[in-house]
Motif scaffolding. Structure first.
Motif, short mmCIF file in Angstrom:
data_model
loop_
_atom_site.label_atom_id
_atom_site.label_comp_id
_atom_site.label_asym_id
_atom_site.label_seq_id
_atom_site.Cartn_x
_atom_site.Cartn_y
_atom_site.Cartn_z
N ASP A 62 4.55 17.90 12.14
CA ASP A 62 5.79 18.68 12.20
C ASP A 62 6.18 19.27 10.85
N ASP A 63 6.06 18.50 9.78
CA ASP A 63 6.44 18.97 8.45
C ASP A 63 5.62 18.21 7.41
N PRO A 64 4.43 18.70 7.10
CA PRO A 64 3.48 17.95 6.27
C PRO A 64 3.87 17.84 4.80
N HIS A 65 4.97 18.47 4.37
CA HIS A 65 5.34 18.43 2.96
C HIS A 65 6.58 17.59 2.70
N THR A 66 6.95 16.76 3.66
CA THR A 66 8.10 15.89 3.48
C THR A 66 7.69 14.63 2.72
N HIS A 67 8.70 13.86 2.31
CA HIS A 67 8.43 12.60 1.62
C HIS A 67 7.74 11.61 2.56
N HIS A 68 8.10 11.67 3.84
CA HIS A 68 7.48 10.77 4.81
C HIS A 68 5.98 11.06 4.92
N LYS A 118 5.45 -0.03 13.71
CA LYS A 118 4.00 -0.12 13.49
C LYS A 118 3.23 0.96 14.25
N THR A 119 3.67 1.29 15.48
CA THR A 119 2.94 2.29 16.26
C THR A 119 3.06 3.67 15.62
N THR A 120 4.27 4.05 15.23
CA THR A 120 4.46 5.35 14.57
C THR A 120 3.67 5.41 13.27
N THR A 121 3.67 4.32 12.52
CA THR A 121 2.91 4.28 11.27
C THR A 121 1.41 4.40 11.55
N THR A 122 0.92 3.72 12.58
CA THR A 122 -0.50 3.77 12.92
C THR A 122 -0.91 5.17 13.35
N VAL A 123 -0.10 5.81 14.19
CA VAL A 123 -0.41 7.16 14.66
C VAL A 123 -0.45 8.13 13.48
N ASN A 124 0.55 8.08 12.61
CA ASN A 124 0.58 8.97 11.45
C ASN A 124 -0.60 8.72 10.52
N PHE A 136 0.36 -4.40 2.74
CA PHE A 136 1.60 -4.18 3.46
C PHE A 136 2.00 -2.71 3.37
N ALA A 137 2.72 -2.28 4.41
CA ALA A 137 3.36 -0.96 4.40
C ALA A 137 4.85 -1.17 4.64
N LEU A 138 5.66 -0.89 3.61
CA LEU A 138 7.10 -1.06 3.73
C LEU A 138 7.66 0.18 4.42
N ASN A 139 8.11 0.00 5.65
CA ASN A 139 8.53 1.12 6.49
C ASN A 139 10.05 1.22 6.55
N LEU A 140 10.53 2.41 6.93
CA LEU A 140 11.97 2.67 7.14
C LEU A 140 12.78 2.39 5.89
N ALA A 141 12.21 2.68 4.72
CA ALA A 141 12.90 2.40 3.46
C ALA A 141 14.01 3.42 3.24
N THR A 142 15.14 2.95 2.76
CA THR A 142 16.28 3.81 2.45
C THR A 142 16.77 3.50 1.05
N GLY A 143 17.61 4.39 0.50
CA GLY A 143 18.24 4.15 -0.79
C GLY A 143 17.23 4.00 -1.90
N ALA A 144 17.45 2.97 -2.74
CA ALA A 144 16.59 2.76 -3.91
C ALA A 144 15.17 2.39 -3.52
N LEU A 168 0.81 -1.22 0.00
CA LEU A 168 0.00 0.00 0.00
C LEU A 168 0.84 1.26 0.00
N ALA A 169 2.06 1.21 0.55
CA ALA A 169 2.91 2.40 0.58
C ALA A 169 4.32 1.99 0.95
N THR A 170 5.26 2.79 0.50
CA THR A 170 6.66 2.66 0.89
C THR A 170 7.03 3.91 1.67
N ILE A 171 7.26 3.76 2.96
CA ILE A 171 7.46 4.89 3.86
C ILE A 171 8.95 5.06 4.12
N PRO A 172 9.52 6.21 3.80
CA PRO A 172 10.98 6.37 3.91
C PRO A 172 11.45 6.51 5.35
N PHE A 173 12.69 6.17 5.55
CA PHE A 173 13.35 6.35 6.84
C PHE A 173 13.70 7.83 7.01
N VAL A 174 13.42 8.39 8.19
CA VAL A 174 13.68 9.80 8.49
C VAL A 174 14.92 9.86 9.38
#
Length: 472
Positions: free
Chosen positions: A232-238, A272-278, A425-433, A214-220
């Motif tokens: 905090d910053d609604p226009h970020t990639h996250h 999962k908790t941070t993803t659920t809250v967001n 699925f939600a792929l979290n903490l994604a980095t790089g490619a 369903l989404a690929t959520i980048p690592f901040v």
């Protein structure tokens, strides 16, 4: 492994392959530069027999045979040739002289190849070796000695000082180093791929399940506390990735018509908790009345993440010590409501699977547009399965480069055993490619992005208000 898999490994680990190539080429270049150059000079001589000028005896002349020529080549490295050769060249005793010969098959022509680190010395050795060999030939040919004959060496092609060394061959060495580096790099990449047991990207998830990502959520980077990007910053990639997750969950909701989801993961520490809250914040931001329930009665963290009081909550209501309205908290000035976990009970599974929990959820489902439940991980406990019986969809959070494939496979197998489908699925903490930064690399997130985001948000709010009105 198919060709497609091999190409995927090369694309994923091209930096490792490039590093191996550079290391091999660098080592080869260094060894080539440090190696002593070797020059080769070749002199072609003709060997024949003659009688001494003072010999008046009658008789024929002995002809040199191929066997004799092979003998002369064999003694080039012997003291009988090396010692007088060193003396003529003015070299110190014991100095090594590299000289070899090649015999012509049809004539008495002999090619003498001399090698040295000095090109002129190589030429001098090749030109001097012929006469020296002719002088020593009589010692190794009894017929020549019996006939009192001598061997003469006539230079056909004198040796010249070579302009380039035969070793090291820079071009050849570098070409071989490039080929070897590629082979080693691809081999190391394949070994790393086989030994790598972590989920790196979407493909690893698709190999285990056919359910949508369903989404690929980048690592901040550089964050100590919870990442609440929509605040905090609604226009970020996250933040944009969270909105994408919200939008895709709405498509899932069209098929389930349940408006409630449990968010879980295979193991702790996958976000999962941070993803659920967001996600709850994003749904409330779209105008829906959302309830976020902390269903992790073993290690509750929703209240702490959102800065709320968590001493009273779900367990308080299930024990009959409070009404839902008494413990549900409104988060800031939004339509997001939060039901903390409350005190940690000794029997969390029994509480979540109780009739009291079922009746409470049915009551709450009538009051809110959407309900999200933050659940414990699947592998350690069964709580997520119990909560899924109340909701209409299970979303699994998978941490890129942290979740191991066997752990995710074990969690999916556990769900399949009890016939609990994964909605997505939600792929979290994604980095790089795998990061959304790359997926949205051609999209600007300045003022234009803000305008685009606000328009999308307004459209989403209107759609969800109409859907909520039809439901009520």
């Amino acid at each position: 492994m198919t060709i497609r898999d091999l190409v995927g490994v090369i694309r994923t680990r091209w930096r490792l392959i490039a590093a191996c190539v550079l290391i091999v080429i660098g080592a080869t270049a260094a060894s080539t530069l440090m190696a002593t150059p070797v020059y080769e000079a070749t002199a072609r001589v003709y060997l024949s027999t003659v009688k001494p000028t003072d010999d008046k005896s009658p008789g024929g002349t002995y002809a040199i045979t191929q066997k004799d020529l092979n003998t002369y080549v064999a003694i080039l490295g012997s003291p009988a040739v090396q010692d007088p050769l060193r003396e003529r060249l003015g070299l110190a005793p014991g100095t090594g002289i590299d000289i070899t010969g090649t015999v012509s098959e049809l004539t008495n022509v002999l090619d003498l190849q001399a090698r040295s680190s000095d090109p002129q010395r190589a030429a001098d050795i090749a030109n001097t070796a012929g006469p020296v060999l002719a002088e020593a030939a009589k010692k190794f040919s009894p017929l020549l000695a019996n006939n009192n004959q001598l061997v003469e060496a006539e230079a056909i092609t004198p040796a010249l000082a070579p302009g380039e060394p035969i070793s090291p061959n820079v071009k050849q060495n570098l070409a071989l180093a490039l080929l070897a580096g590629l082979v080693i790099g691809v081999g190391v990449a394949l070994l790393r791929h086989v030994a790598d047991t972590k989920v790196r990207g979407d493909d690893d998830i698709r190999k285990l399940s056919d359910r949508p990502i369903l989404a690929t959520i980048p690592f901040v980077k550089g964050t100590d506390g919870p990442v609440l990007s929509l605040v905090d910053d609604p226009h970020t990639h996250h933040a944009e990735a969270i909105r994408r997750l919200r939008t895709n969950i709405l498509f899932v909701d069209v098929t389930t018509q349940g408006h409630s989801f449990v968010i879980t993961s295979s193991n702790p520490g996958e976000g999962k908790t941070t993803t659920t809250v967001n996600l709850a914040i994003a749904m409330a931001d779209a105008g829906s009345k959302v309830l976020l329930i902390d269903g992790d009665l073993r290690n509750p963290s929703v209240a702490k993440t959102m800065g709320l009081e968590g001493s009273a909550g779900l367990t308080t209501v299930l024990l009959g010590r409070a009404e839902p309205a008494d413990v549900i908290q409104v988060w800031r000035d939004t339509t997001l409501h939060v039901l903390p976990a409350g005190q940690i009970p000794p029997n969390p599974s029994e509480l979540l699977g109780s009739e009291a929990m079922s009746q409470l959820f049915q009551k709450l489902a009538q009051e809110f547009d959407y309900i999200l439940i933050d659940s414990p991980p699947i592998n350690p406990v069964i709580d997520a399965v119990l909560l899924n019986q109340l909701t209409h969809g299970l979303i699994m959070v998978v941490a890129s480069e942290r979740t191991r494939r066997r752990e995710l496979e074990s969690a999916l197998r556990s769900l399949q055993t009890v016939e609990v489908p994964v909605a997505g699925f939600a792929l979290n903490l994604a980095t790089g490619a795998n990061s959304a930064t790359y997926r949205y690399g051609t999209y600007g997130y300045g003022q234009t992005a803000a305008v685009h985001g606000s328009r999308a948000a307004r459209t989403s709010r209107r759609t969800e208000r109409r859907r909520a009105a039809r439901t009520r």
